[in-house]
Design a protein around this motif. Sequence first.
Motif, PDB file in Angstrom:
ATOM      1  N   ILE A   1       4.202   1.231 -10.982  1.00 44.80           N
ATOM      2  CA  ILE A   1       4.382   2.659  -9.979  1.00 44.80           C
ATOM      3  C   ILE A   1       5.582   3.324 -10.687  1.00 44.80           C
ATOM      4  CG2 ILE A   1       5.274   3.255  -7.867  1.00 44.80           C
ATOM      5  CD1 ILE A   1       4.047   0.602  -6.476  1.00 44.80           C
ATOM      6  N   GLU A   2       6.637   2.563 -11.279  1.00 41.03           N
ATOM      7  CA  GLU A   2       7.828   3.287 -12.000  1.00 41.03           C
ATOM      8  C   GLU A   2       8.434   4.421 -10.812  1.00 41.03           C
ATOM      9  OE1 GLU A   2       7.333   4.563 -16.372  1.00 41.03           O
ATOM     10  OE2 GLU A   2       5.234   4.905 -15.413  1.00 41.03           O
ATOM     11  N   PRO A   3       8.800   3.774  -9.811  1.00 41.26           N
ATOM     12  CA  PRO A   3       9.528   4.945  -8.804  1.00 41.26           C
ATOM     13  C   PRO A   3      10.871   5.147  -9.482  1.00 41.26           C
ATOM     14  CG  PRO A   3      10.043   2.407  -8.143  1.00 41.26           C
ATOM     15  CD  PRO A   3       8.819   2.516  -9.376  1.00 41.26           C
ATOM     16  N   LYS A   4      11.512   6.148  -8.738  1.00 40.00           N
ATOM     17  CA  LYS A   4      12.868   6.767  -9.009  1.00 40.00           C
ATOM     18  C   LYS A   4      13.724   5.937  -8.346  1.00 40.00           C
ATOM     19  CE  LYS A   4      12.239  11.643  -9.571  1.00 40.00           C
ATOM     20  NZ  LYS A   4      12.297  12.872  -8.801  1.00 40.00           N
TER      21      LYS A   4
ATOM     22  N   GLN B   1       0.906  -1.204  -0.173  1.00 36.53           N
ATOM     23  CA  GLN B   1      -0.016  -0.034   0.047  1.00 36.53           C
ATOM     24  C   GLN B   1       0.728   1.320   0.028  1.00 36.53           C
ATOM     25  OE1 GLN B   1       0.099  -1.965   2.936  1.00 36.53           O
ATOM     26  NE2 GLN B   1       1.002  -0.322   4.333  1.00 36.53           N
ATOM     27  N   GLY B   2       0.260   2.474  -0.312  1.00 39.68           N
ATOM     28  CA  GLY B   2       0.784   3.790  -0.335  1.00 39.68           C
ATOM     29  C   GLY B   2       0.584   4.353  -1.512  1.00 39.68           C
ATOM     30  N   ASN B   3       1.449   5.504  -1.849  1.00 38.67           N
ATOM     31  CA  ASN B   3       0.985   6.468  -3.046  1.00 38.67           C
ATOM     32  C   ASN B   3       1.469   5.526  -4.392  1.00 38.67           C
ATOM     33  OD1 ASN B   3       1.394   8.270  -4.817  1.00 38.67           O
ATOM     34  ND2 ASN B   3       2.753   9.413  -3.904  1.00 38.67           N
ATOM     35  N   GLN B   4       0.693   5.284  -4.953  1.00 41.08           N
ATOM     36  CA  GLN B   4       0.579   4.355  -6.322  1.00 41.08           C
ATOM     37  C   GLN B   4       1.441   5.129  -7.312  1.00 41.08           C
ATOM     38  OE1 GLN B   4      -3.289   3.099  -7.788  1.00 41.08           O
ATOM     39  NE2 GLN B   4      -3.778   2.581  -5.765  1.00 41.08           N
ATOM     40  N   ARG B   5       2.045   6.530  -7.124  1.00 43.84           N
ATOM     41  CA  ARG B   5       2.771   7.108  -8.187  1.00 43.84           C
ATOM     42  C   ARG B   5       4.377   7.258  -7.446  1.00 43.84           C
ATOM     43  NH1 ARG B   5       3.079   6.332 -12.868  1.00 43.84           N
ATOM     44  NH2 ARG B   5       3.696   8.518 -13.565  1.00 43.84           N
ATOM     45  N   ALA B   6       4.538   6.562  -6.226  1.00 44.87           N
ATOM     46  CA  ALA B   6       5.709   6.991  -5.391  1.00 44.87           C
ATOM     47  C   ALA B   6       6.995   7.163  -6.284  1.00 44.87           C
ATOM     48  CB  ALA B   6       5.448   6.012  -4.202  1.00 44.87           C
ATOM     49  N   ASP B   7       7.942   8.022  -5.874  1.00 45.72           N
ATOM     50  CA  ASP B   7       9.230   8.102  -6.119  1.00 45.72           C
ATOM     51  C   ASP B   7      10.070   7.165  -5.750  1.00 45.72           C
ATOM     52  OD1 ASP B   7       8.642   9.926  -8.086  1.00 45.72           O
ATOM     53  OD2 ASP B   7       9.502  11.414  -6.572  1.00 45.72           O
TER      54      ASP B   7
ATOM     55  N   SER C   1      20.687  -1.807  -8.995  1.00 43.41           N
ATOM     56  CA  SER C   1      19.917  -1.418  -9.780  1.00 43.41           C
ATOM     57  C   SER C   1      18.962  -2.667 -10.128  1.00 43.41           C
ATOM     58  CB  SER C   1      19.949  -0.610 -11.026  1.00 43.41           C
ATOM     59  OG  SER C   1      20.425  -1.769 -11.986  1.00 43.41           O
ATOM     60  N   TRP C   2      17.665  -2.161 -10.544  1.00 45.75           N
ATOM     61  CA  TRP C   2      16.649  -3.238 -10.798  1.00 45.75           C
ATOM     62  C   TRP C   2      15.878  -2.820 -12.076  1.00 45.75           C
ATOM     63  CZ3 TRP C   2      11.263  -2.959 -11.652  1.00 45.75           C
ATOM     64  CH2 TRP C   2      10.444  -4.348 -11.953  1.00 45.75           C
ATOM     65  N   ASN C   3      16.041  -3.510 -13.149  1.00 47.79           N
ATOM     66  CA  ASN C   3      15.430  -3.086 -14.555  1.00 47.79           C
ATOM     67  C   ASN C   3      15.715  -1.700 -14.936  1.00 47.79           C
ATOM     68  OD1 ASN C   3      14.586  -5.745 -14.986  1.00 47.79           O
ATOM     69  ND2 ASN C   3      12.292  -5.163 -15.060  1.00 47.79           N
ATOM     70  N   GLY C   4      16.907  -1.118 -14.349  1.00 48.99           N
ATOM     71  CA  GLY C   4      17.273   0.274 -14.783  1.00 48.99           C
ATOM     72  C   GLY C   4      16.915   1.078 -13.975  1.00 48.99           C
TER      73      GLY C   4
END
Length: 275
Positions: free
Chosen positions: A204-207, A122-128, A236-239
């Motif tokens: 999510i594509e986090p930073k 859970q959390g911010n679905q667009r989290a960095d 890294s994971w997948n870049g």
Amino acid sequence: MDLVFRQLEMKLRAISNGMNHLMLEPKDPVLQAAIERALVCESADSDVLPLSAVPYAHGRTPRSTALASINSQPHTPSVPEGDEKVDSDPSSATNLDSLKLRLLNCTRCPLWETRRTIVFGQGNQRADLVFIGEGPGADEDKSGLAFVGRAGKLLTQIIQSIGISRESVYIANIVKCRPPGNRPPSDDEISACVPFLCKQLELIEPKLIVTLGNVATKTLVPNAEGIMRMRGKLASWNGIPLIPTFHPSHLLRHTWALKPVWNDMRLIRQQLFRS
Ligand code: URA
């Protein structure tokens, strides 16, 4: 930053001693002010942004203000409309809700037999910033939420110690069902479940990803060494940049590990707010 570290140390001792009431306040204004001061001073002689220049630090992510409000409730996906069949393949999910639906009644590994609830994350679905633990414990199995027990309370304090709110990040685990007796998940259990985490991260594509402990680090970083060697180093994971650190449960047992975690958190903050 010494004051912030000492405050964190006190919180760790309090949680280790079972003084959970200390953690009930969502924000500690004294600590928050100390963090503000310390980070502003630190930024004077480093390239770290002052906290006040970082809207995200107070729980508003610039990527999606609307989505920044967390589910602090278990994430309940909507039921598909009409005749739409629930697909169980994680790879075809286009959002977190549909991904979660694909786990409903999951029997991909034997953990389904002893779980009470599936803990999706859970959390911010667009989290960095995304934190990845190992698997739900007893409190998480009861509540359906990741990191809500003692380790979770400590994790909240650790996140807040670098001026970031728990609400602005996303938290999930390698496996979504509790391994009995909190044993580490087996390789087969991890293989069955990890496609869901990978899809979660893709959506999510986090930073930045932070792995908590050995299981999360070894699952996401191929050929990873043990956490003692990996922690605090950029992988890294997948870049996507990934930084391993100790699991908060390890900290509850070994308070010496707080200092390295604190250093890792400062690195995490620097990496996150690099321009
Ligand atoms: N430990 C984990 O790894 N995950 C949780 O959600 C809770 C404890």
